[in-house]
Design a protein around this motif. Sequence first.
Motif, PDB file in Angstrom:
ATOM      1  N   VAL A   1      24.130 -14.333  43.662  1.00  0.00           N
ATOM      2  CA  VAL A   1      23.331 -15.441  43.503  1.00  0.00           C
ATOM      3  C   VAL A   1      23.503 -16.838  44.373  1.00  0.00           C
TER       4      VAL A   1
ATOM      5  N   LEU B   1      15.945 -18.708  43.014  1.00  0.00           N
ATOM      6  CA  LEU B   1      15.509 -18.404  42.068  1.00  0.00           C
ATOM      7  C   LEU B   1      14.026 -19.286  40.726  1.00  0.00           C
TER       8      LEU B   1
ATOM      9  N   THR C   1      17.674 -19.857  37.274  1.00  0.00           N
ATOM     10  CA  THR C   1      18.949 -20.624  37.195  1.00  0.00           C
ATOM     11  C   THR C   1      19.212 -20.823  36.399  1.00  0.00           C
TER      12      THR C   1
ATOM     13  N   TRP D   1      23.099 -20.136  34.866  1.00  0.00           N
ATOM     14  CA  TRP D   1      24.211 -21.211  34.649  1.00  0.00           C
ATOM     15  C   TRP D   1      24.490 -21.083  32.834  1.00  0.00           C
TER      16      TRP D   1
END
Length: 167
Positions: A61, A66, A71, A75
């Motif tokens: 990543v 992204l 994203t 996360w």
Amino acid sequence: MTTQTTVPAPTGQPEPAPAASDAQWTAARTEVTGEIRQTDAKAGALLSALAVTVAVLTATVQGRSLTGAATALVWLGGGALVVALVMVLLAICPMLGPAEGARGSFLYWAECLPEQLVADLATDRRAERIQTLSRIARRKHRLLRRAIHLTIGALVPLLGALVAGLL
């Protein structure tokens, strides 16, 4: 010839539990310590897998552009993996029982005088020790199970991020 059996008269008091044999005590302790060893081995394997997964995710990543949805999903999934990693670390962290240094434990023996050690060993604490070990095993099992569930749950947003990143 008939045999007559006598039934003791009820006294209102419960009969005392039969005493456990040394073999039963040994078997119980062996079972519990085996469960702890087995859980620690599983936790070690999961710890390795999670560490590799977090490292690969970070390397993949990092520096990529992204979408907002991807994203957020990375996360979310990555955060769940980190929490699972912490749970596994807590599961393998040495746990010595509720009263670390309590009588009957090696921590107490490390600090006491030889006479105190002899006196402490003369006291039968097998039931307390097996109960303490059982609680340790139960805690390790719960942490490991939660870590596994979190890892499985982390796959959903990470796969979603993969799909969102491809579209």
